[in-house]
Design a protein around this motif. Structure first.
Motif, PDB file in Angstrom:
ATOM      1  N   UNK A 185       0.792  -1.238   0.000  1.00 37.15           N
ATOM      2  CA  UNK A 185       0.000   0.000   0.000  1.00 37.15           C
ATOM      3  C   UNK A 185       0.823   1.287   0.000  1.00 37.15           C
ATOM      4  N   UNK A 186       1.897   1.327   0.782  1.00 37.19           N
ATOM      5  CA  UNK A 186       2.663   2.574   0.884  1.00 37.19           C
ATOM      6  C   UNK A 186       3.307   2.947  -0.452  1.00 37.19           C
ATOM      7  N   UNK A 187       3.658   1.950  -1.256  1.00 38.02           N
ATOM      8  CA  UNK A 187       4.253   2.244  -2.559  1.00 38.02           C
ATOM      9  C   UNK A 187       3.236   2.925  -3.468  1.00 38.02           C
ATOM     10  N   UNK A 188       2.002   2.408  -3.473  1.00 36.69           N
ATOM     11  CA  UNK A 188       0.969   3.040  -4.295  1.00 36.69           C
ATOM     12  C   UNK A 188       0.676   4.454  -3.797  1.00 36.69           C
ATOM     13  N   UNK A 189       0.679   4.645  -2.496  1.00 39.92           N
ATOM     14  CA  UNK A 189       0.442   5.973  -1.940  1.00 39.92           C
ATOM     15  C   UNK A 189       1.518   6.958  -2.385  1.00 39.92           C
ATOM     16  N   UNK A 190       2.781   6.520  -2.371  1.00 38.74           N
ATOM     17  CA  UNK A 190       3.872   7.409  -2.777  1.00 38.74           C
ATOM     18  C   UNK A 190       3.772   7.742  -4.262  1.00 38.74           C
ATOM     19  N   UNK A 191       3.357   6.749  -5.074  1.00 38.24           N
ATOM     20  CA  UNK A 191       3.171   7.035  -6.500  1.00 38.24           C
ATOM     21  C   UNK A 191       2.078   8.078  -6.695  1.00 38.24           C
ATOM     22  N   UNK A 192       1.000   7.919  -5.959  1.00 37.63           N
ATOM     23  CA  UNK A 192      -0.102   8.877  -6.060  1.00 37.63           C
ATOM     24  C   UNK A 192       0.353  10.276  -5.640  1.00 37.63           C
ATOM     25  N   UNK A 193       1.109  10.351  -4.535  1.00 36.16           N
ATOM     26  CA  UNK A 193       1.589  11.640  -4.059  1.00 36.16           C
ATOM     27  C   UNK A 193       2.494  12.301  -5.103  1.00 36.16           C
ATOM     28  N   UNK A 194       3.379  11.509  -5.693  1.00 36.98           N
ATOM     29  CA  UNK A 194       4.266  12.058  -6.712  1.00 36.98           C
ATOM     30  C   UNK A 194       3.514  12.524  -7.939  1.00 36.98           C
ATOM     31  N   UNK A 195       2.491  11.761  -8.326  1.00 38.10           N
ATOM     32  CA  UNK A 195       1.699  12.131  -9.488  1.00 38.10           C
ATOM     33  C   UNK A 195       0.937  13.425  -9.246  1.00 38.10           C
ATOM     34  N   UNK A 196       0.341  13.542  -8.066  1.00 35.63           N
ATOM     35  CA  UNK A 196      -0.417  14.755  -7.757  1.00 35.63           C
ATOM     36  C   UNK A 196       0.495  15.979  -7.712  1.00 35.63           C
ATOM     37  N   UNK A 197       1.733  15.796  -7.230  1.00 39.38           N
ATOM     38  CA  UNK A 197       2.679  16.921  -7.244  1.00 39.38           C
ATOM     39  C   UNK A 197       2.986  17.353  -8.670  1.00 39.38           C
ATOM     40  N   UNK A 198       3.164  16.331  -9.541  1.00 40.15           N
ATOM     41  CA  UNK A 198       3.468  16.647 -10.937  1.00 40.15           C
ATOM     42  C   UNK A 198       2.296  17.340 -11.603  1.00 40.15           C
ATOM     43  N   UNK A 199       1.091  16.896 -11.292  1.00 41.71           N
ATOM     44  CA  UNK A 199      -0.097  17.486 -11.894  1.00 41.71           C
ATOM     45  C   UNK A 199      -0.293  18.918 -11.410  1.00 41.71           C
ATOM     46  N   UNK A 200       0.024  19.171 -10.155  1.00 42.50           N
ATOM     47  CA  UNK A 200      -0.141  20.527  -9.628  1.00 42.50           C
ATOM     48  C   UNK A 200       0.779  21.512 -10.329  1.00 42.50           C
ATOM     49  N   UNK A 201       1.876  21.020 -10.882  1.00 43.04           N
ATOM     50  CA  UNK A 201       2.793  21.897 -11.612  1.00 43.04           C
ATOM     51  C   UNK A 201       2.375  22.043 -13.073  1.00 43.04           C
ATOM     52  N   UNK A 202       1.473  21.201 -13.515  1.00 43.25           N
ATOM     53  CA  UNK A 202       1.013  21.263 -14.901  1.00 43.25           C
ATOM     54  C   UNK A 202      -0.504  21.164 -14.894  1.00 43.25           C
ATOM     55  N   UNK A 203      -1.149  22.259 -14.509  1.00 41.19           N
ATOM     56  CA  UNK A 203      -2.597  22.253 -14.278  1.00 41.19           C
ATOM     57  C   UNK A 203      -3.391  21.938 -15.535  1.00 41.19           C
ATOM     58  N   UNK A 204      -2.806  22.112 -16.702  1.00 47.17           N
ATOM     59  CA  UNK A 204      -3.553  21.897 -17.943  1.00 47.17           C
ATOM     60  C   UNK A 204      -3.585  20.435 -18.357  1.00 47.17           C
ATOM     61  N   UNK A 205      -2.883  19.596 -17.628  1.00 47.57           N
ATOM     62  CA  UNK A 205      -2.818  18.182 -17.979  1.00 47.57           C
ATOM     63  C   UNK A 205      -4.179  17.540 -17.751  1.00 47.57           C
ATOM     64  N   UNK A 206      -4.760  16.950 -18.785  1.00 44.11           N
ATOM     65  CA  UNK A 206      -6.082  16.334 -18.666  1.00 44.11           C
ATOM     66  C   UNK A 206      -6.085  14.973 -19.336  1.00 44.11           C
ATOM     67  N   UNK A 207      -7.171  14.250 -19.076  1.00 45.53           N
ATOM     68  CA  UNK A 207      -7.341  12.961 -19.738  1.00 45.53           C
ATOM     69  C   UNK A 207      -6.378  11.903 -19.294  1.00 45.53           C
ATOM     70  N   UNK A 208      -5.972  11.901 -18.033  1.00 44.36           N
ATOM     71  CA  UNK A 208      -5.015  10.903 -17.571  1.00 44.36           C
ATOM     72  C   UNK A 208      -5.740   9.637 -17.156  1.00 44.36           C
TER      73      UNK A 208
END
Length: 265
Positions: A185-208
Motif C-alpha cells: 500500500x505505501x508504494x501506491x500511496x507514494x506514487x499517487x503523491x508524486x503524481x499529484x505533485x506533478x499534476x499541480x505543476x502542470x494544471x492543464x494536464x487532462x485525460x489521464x
C-alpha cells in the motif's frame, strides 16, 4: 542478522561487500557463527585485518564458484532426489517486535502451489513477462513473486538499486518497463503523491488514465500510476496490490477503464 543466521542453522551466508561480511565475522574463541561466508561485489582482496582473527571460511564470489568444479554431478543429483515436498524450502522470520524473531517454515509444496496459483491469477504470467524486484527478499511476498513465480514460468527479474524506495525506483521502472508490478500500500500511496505533485505543476494536464488499486490501508482506494506520466509510453500491463484487493489489468482490459480529466478526481 547474527541471531537469525545462528537460529536458522545456516551453513553459508552470501554478503554484498566487506561491510556486510563484517556483521557475521566472529573473533577467535567465539562460537556459534556461520561456518562459511561468501562475498560478492568485492573485486579486491578482503582486508587482512578483517580476516586475521576470523574463525570462519571466507571466499570471494569467484573463488566460491570455482569450488563447484570439484563436486561430482552425482552428489548434486542425490541431494535433489532426497528433497521432500513437505521439507523446508525457506524460513521467513518475524520482525521481532514482541521478542526474538521466530522462523516460519515454508515447505516446497507450499511454495510451488502458491506460485502456480499466483501465475494463474495474474492472467497467465509467462516467460515474456518482466518483473522489477525491489522489496526485501526476506519478505514472503517478494520471495513468492520475484523468485518462485519467476522460476515457475521463466520470467525475467530485474533488481532495483538499494535506494529504490528513496527515489530511484521510478528510474528503474522507466528503464525496465515491467509487464507486472507488485506494490504494498505505501508504494501506491507514494506514487499517487508524486503524481499529484506533478499534476499541480502542470494544471492543464487532462485525460489521464488512473488505475485504481484497492488496498486495506486507511486511505481506501489508492490511485496508483499514471501510465502516460510515469512511463512515458506503454506502461505496466498488470498491477498487483498487497494486503487487500488486487487489480490485474492487461492492455485489452485497459480499454474498459474510464478516462477522466485530472480535475474530476
Amino acid at each position: 542478522c547474527r541471531y537469525i543466521a545462528r537460529d536458522s542453522g545456516a551453513k553459508v551466508v552470501v554478503c554484498q561487500g566487506a561491510a556486510q561480511m563484517s556483521k557475521y565475522l566472529l573473533p577467535a574463541g567465539e562460537e556459534g557463527g556461520v561456518p562459511t561466508l561468501v562475498v560478492y561485489d568485492q573485486e579486491c582482496p578482503l582486508p587482512e585485518e578483517d580476516l586475521s582473527c576470523a574463525t570462519q571460511d571466507v571466499h570471494l564470489w569467484s573463488d566460491f564458484l570455482a569450488l563447484g568444479g570439484v563436486v561430482e554431478d552425482s552428489i548434486i543429483d542425490d541431494r535433489a532426489a532426497a528433497q521432500s515436498v513437505e521439507g523446508c524450502c525457506s524460513l521467513i522470520y518475524t520482525s521481532g517486535t514482541t521478542g526474538p524473531p521466530k522462523g516460519v517454515m515454508i515447505s516446497h509444496r507450499n511454495a510451488v502451489w502458491t506460485a502456480q496459483l499466483l501465475v494463474d491469477v495474474l492472467d497467465n504470467l509467462s516467460d515474456i513477462d518482466r518483473i522489477v524486484s525491489y522489496l526485501p527478499l526476506s519478505h514472503v511476498a517478494a520471495q513468492l513473486l520475484d523468485i518462485y513465480c519467476a522460476i515457475t514460468v521463466g520470467a525475467s527479474v530485474h533488481f532495483a538499486r538499494p535506494d529504490a524506495l528513496k527515489g530511484s525506483l521510478v528510474d528503474t521502472l522507466k528503464a525496465v518497463r515491467p509487464t507486472i508490478f507488485f506494490g504494498v500500500p505505501r508504494v501506491w500511496e507514494k506514487m499517487r503523491e508524486g503524481l499529484l505533485r506533478a499534476v499541480s505543476m502542470e494544471a492543464s494536464l487532462t485525460g489521464l488514465l488512473f488505475l485504481v488499486i484497492y488496498s486495506s490501508s486507511s486511505v481506501g482506494p489508492v490511485a496508483s500510476a499514471c501510465i502516460t506520466a510515469l512511463y512515458a509510453g506503454p506502461g505496466v500491463g498488470r498491477l498487483a496490490g498487497a494486503a487487500g484487493h488486487a487489480a490485474c489489468i492487461n492492455p485489452a482490459q485497459a480499454a474498459g477503464l474510464m478516462w477522466r480529466p485530472i480535475s474530476s478526481f
